[in-house]
Design an enzyme around this catalytic site. Structure first.
Site, mmCIF file in Angstrom:
data_model
loop_
_atom_site.group_PDB
_atom_site.id
_atom_site.type_symbol
_atom_site.label_atom_id
_atom_site.label_comp_id
_atom_site.label_asym_id
_atom_site.label_seq_id
_atom_site.Cartn_x
_atom_site.Cartn_y
_atom_site.Cartn_z
ATOM 1 N N GLU A 94 25.180 36.902 8.620
ATOM 2 C CA GLU A 94 24.083 37.485 9.382
ATOM 3 C C GLU A 94 24.597 38.194 10.635
ATOM 4 O O GLU A 94 23.827 38.522 11.530
ATOM 5 C CB GLU A 94 23.073 36.394 9.754
ATOM 6 C CG GLU A 94 22.442 35.743 8.525
ATOM 7 C CD GLU A 94 21.432 34.648 8.843
ATOM 8 O OE1 GLU A 94 21.232 34.361 10.048
ATOM 9 O OE2 GLU A 94 20.847 34.086 7.901
ATOM 10 N N ARG A 144 25.259 34.779 14.042
ATOM 11 C CA ARG A 144 24.700 36.126 14.139
ATOM 12 C C ARG A 144 25.520 37.054 15.018
ATOM 13 O O ARG A 144 25.100 38.179 15.272
ATOM 14 C CB ARG A 144 23.244 36.034 14.626
ATOM 15 C CG ARG A 144 22.380 35.319 13.606
ATOM 16 C CD ARG A 144 20.886 35.476 13.847
ATOM 17 N NE ARG A 144 20.168 34.981 12.690
ATOM 18 C CZ ARG A 144 19.415 33.879 12.674
ATOM 19 N NH1 ARG A 144 19.257 33.168 13.764
ATOM 20 N NH2 ARG A 144 18.806 33.510 11.564
ATOM 21 N N GLU A 206 13.596 22.033 13.510
ATOM 22 C CA GLU A 206 13.292 21.168 12.364
ATOM 23 C C GLU A 206 13.826 19.746 12.550
ATOM 24 O O GLU A 206 13.774 18.939 11.629
ATOM 25 C CB GLU A 206 13.892 21.758 11.083
ATOM 26 C CG GLU A 206 13.100 22.908 10.497
ATOM 27 C CD GLU A 206 13.106 24.141 11.378
ATOM 28 O OE1 GLU A 206 12.030 24.759 11.509
ATOM 29 O OE2 GLU A 206 14.161 24.489 11.937
ATOM 30 N N ASN A 292 9.021 27.087 16.000
ATOM 31 C CA ASN A 292 7.985 26.142 15.592
ATOM 32 C C ASN A 292 8.077 24.798 16.299
ATOM 33 O O ASN A 292 9.127 24.403 16.795
ATOM 34 C CB ASN A 292 8.066 25.911 14.083
ATOM 35 C CG ASN A 292 9.437 25.410 13.657
ATOM 36 O OD1 ASN A 292 10.327 26.214 13.416
ATOM 37 N ND2 ASN A 292 9.631 24.103 13.574
ATOM 38 N N ASP A 335 4.654 26.516 9.919
ATOM 39 C CA ASP A 335 5.989 27.054 10.194
ATOM 40 C C ASP A 335 5.959 28.580 10.286
ATOM 41 O O ASP A 335 6.845 29.271 9.791
ATOM 42 C CB ASP A 335 6.993 26.606 9.126
ATOM 43 C CG ASP A 335 8.435 26.797 9.589
ATOM 44 O OD1 ASP A 335 8.845 26.130 10.544
ATOM 45 O OD2 ASP A 335 9.135 27.649 9.002
ATOM 46 N N LYS A 363 5.927 36.243 11.541
ATOM 47 C CA LYS A 363 5.878 35.775 10.165
ATOM 48 C C LYS A 363 4.495 35.972 9.558
ATOM 49 O O LYS A 363 4.331 35.936 8.331
ATOM 50 C CB LYS A 363 6.247 34.295 10.091
ATOM 51 C CG LYS A 363 7.719 33.976 10.253
ATOM 52 C CD LYS A 363 7.893 32.503 9.961
ATOM 53 C CE LYS A 363 9.322 32.048 10.102
ATOM 54 N NZ LYS A 363 9.449 30.612 9.740
#
Length: 565
Positions: A94, A144, A206, A292, A335, A363
């Site tokens: 990425e 990244r 998460e 999130n 999410d 999203k």
């Protein structure tokens, strides 16, 4: 054809290193080149720099608009590979290549960093991070990219460190432990450098972390300030509608009762920051988006709006103090976190006047347009992907919803063309089933509170979309075979470049979306492209390593293109 797997499979991995005290390595074949020092003036003027690519997203405003036009709509058909460099790591990539005076810096999964001759692709040095005994991370072992300043290159690591490397040799100069990986913290984002500060957020939404953005001293690695993305009072205003005015079906009375019983959950509420901030040197502000809440799908354990999750946030560059925010989704149980990096540009306000604005792609499938002054929402775009049963709550049996937890626009950075006043986004259409299962905080282990599962017999696809940010209207849209993840680049040559999971790397006419060129990279081209010019020759470069999150074909190629003679 790709076999789509349960999304939750890709949300956790643990890497064990047998050499906990090992030193960093540079390869024996290292070729040391000369690097001119990267000054703050260079970094500040990057938006007009037609030679280098100095920031992850091109400039402090994060426009991903490259101001050179040697490669353009009339000759892009003659674009050919100039060189291909193969990294040591065959895995998800990425990285957004950084180019400084003919030297390119790229990273791979598991925190390898390379310096390459940007004209030939020849390796100058190769650094391998000595990983700690435990790393815990979401969505693949990605990195990244780096930030550059002075004679240093900066990289965040999967074991939650920030390292500074000598730009000429790749030798490690210092490292700082940002947070504890045992508690679920990790770093996949590229840092940003402003003056004497390295800015970096954290992953771990998460895992029940408490998110932050930190500033570190470029010379010593010492912490200068911290902004906690989860305040001690995270309750908010008990919002019942999202930023677009739609009802999210919250049971406010039940949440208030839970709050009275368990207290504010701020210490384990998540709120990771996945991508670079936009920096406004004029107002001394930093704009970033927050991810999130934890656990992702089980709202019963986290009553309240869960500030500042799913939000655009602005802080003071010099102190890290709060300035303003706008929460897209309060008490998110889908999410649908904010992950794609914000962009600073001039936009029309409600009265049709030009103001400084902030763009963010969600999203949800919307592009959100903010007033930079107070973070307020000016408008949101037409939906770029289908929205069905958008605010259906997760259930024990499973409930269908789309666009699903991967997007709309996932972490993929947008680009803009200020001449067309368009912003370009890549999207995913991936319907999912949401299932809630309540579990207590697991001390730094994966904590989803259920699962979001791809529906195998439903169609999945992607698109490239151009949005007029002054109106919110979709200007053009091109559908792609597979869901899109990676990033996009616009250039003054009237082009946008982006890659797909099937290996295709394409150039489109930025004014109308006509496909003008394509190349098969052999693995998923799921990284944000960059462009640069060396000795009068313009190049476009992209990493083709596939993607762990969507299980696109892995590879290890950095491919640079230029016009055929």
């Amino acid at each position: 054809m790709i076999r789509w797997l349960t999304a939750a499979i890709f949300f956790a991995a643990t890497f064990i290193s047998g050499a906990t005290n090992a030193q960093e390595e540079t390869s024996s074949s290292t070729l040391y080149g000369d690097l001119q020092s990267v000054t703050q003036s260079m970094l500040a003027r990057a938006a007009g720099d037609g030679n280098n690519f100095l920031h992850t997203n091109g400039n402090y405003e994060q426009t991903r608009f490259y101001p050179a036009s040697q490669i353009n709509t009339s000759n892009v058909k003659n674009l050919r590979p100039a060189w291909i460099f193969q990294t040591e790591v065959v895995d998800s990539m990425e990285t957004s290549p950084i180019v400084v005076n003919g030297i390119m810096y790229v990273t791979t999964a598991f925190n390898h960093a390379y310096a390459l001759d940007a004209r030939t692709g020849k390796q100058i040095w190769h650094y391998k991070h000595a990983m700690g005994p435990v790393t815990t991370y979401c969505c693949g072992p990605n990195n990244r990219g780096v930030a550059v300043s002075g004679d240093k290159v900066f990289m965040g690591t999967l074991d939650a460190k920030l390292v500074a490397l000598d730009a000429k040799t790749g030798k490690q100069l210092w490292e700082t432990q940002i947070a504890e990986p045992e508690l679920g913290y990790s770093e996949t984002m590229a840092p940003s450098v402003v003056e004497d500060m390295v800015l970096i957020g954290t992953n771990g939404g998460e895992y029940g972390i408490r998110g932050f953005v930190k500033a570190f001293d470029t010379e010593t690695g010492e912490e200068k300030w911290t902004f906690q993305t989860i305040p001690e009072n995270s309750v908010g205003v008990w919002a019942t509608e999202d930023a677009t005015g739609r009802n999210m079906h919250r049971d406010i009375e039940a949440e208030k009762a839970a709050l009275a019983e368990m207290g504010d959950p701020y210490e384990t509420l998540g709120g990771g920051v996945w991508q670079n901030p936009a920096v406004d040197l004029e107002t001394r502000r930093v704009y970033f988006v927050v991810g999130n809440p934890s656990p992702d799908l089980d709202g019963s354990l986290r009553p309240g709006d869960n500030l500042y999750t799913d939000s655009l946030v602005a802080v003071d560059l010099d102190t890290g103090e709060y300035v303003c925010h706008l929460q897209y989704i309060a008490h998110d149980v889908w999410d649908l976190d904010a992950v794609s990096p914000p962009i600073i540009t001039t936009v029309k306000n409600e009265a049709g006047e030009d103001v400084k604005g902030i763009l963010h792609a969600g999203k949800t499938g919307h592009v959100y347009v903010h007033n930079a002054d107070d973070c307020s929402l000016i408008r949101f775009s037409e939906a770029m992907v289908p929205q069905e049963d958008m605010w259906t709550l997760p259930t024990a049996e499973g409930a269908r919803m789309l666009p699903g937890a991967n997007g709309g626009v996932e972490w993929s950075p947008m680009a803009i063309d200020p001449n067309h006043r368009l912003t370009y986004a890549i999207n995913l259409h991936q319907p999912m089933t949401y299932t809630v299962r309540s579990t207590p905080y697991p001390e730094g282990k994966l904590w989803l509170g259920g699962s979001f599962d791809v529906i195998p017999d439903e169609e999945q696809w992607g698109n490239v979309t151009a949005v007029d940010y002054d109106t919110g209207d979709i200007a053009w849209q091109v559908r792609t075979e597979q869901p899109m993840i990676g990033g996009i680049l616009a250039t003054a040559g009237g082009l946008v470049f982006t890659g797909e999971g099937n290996g295709l790397f394409k150039a489109y006419d930025s004014s109308n979306g006509a496909e003008l060129w394509r190349f098969q990279a052999g693995a998923g081209a799921n990284a944000p492209p960059s462009s640069y010019t060396v000795e009068g020759q313009q190049y476009v470069v992209v990493a083709a390593g596939g993607n762990a999150q969507l299980n696109f074909k892995r590879g290890n190629n950095i491919i640079a293109f230029t016009l055929a003679d």
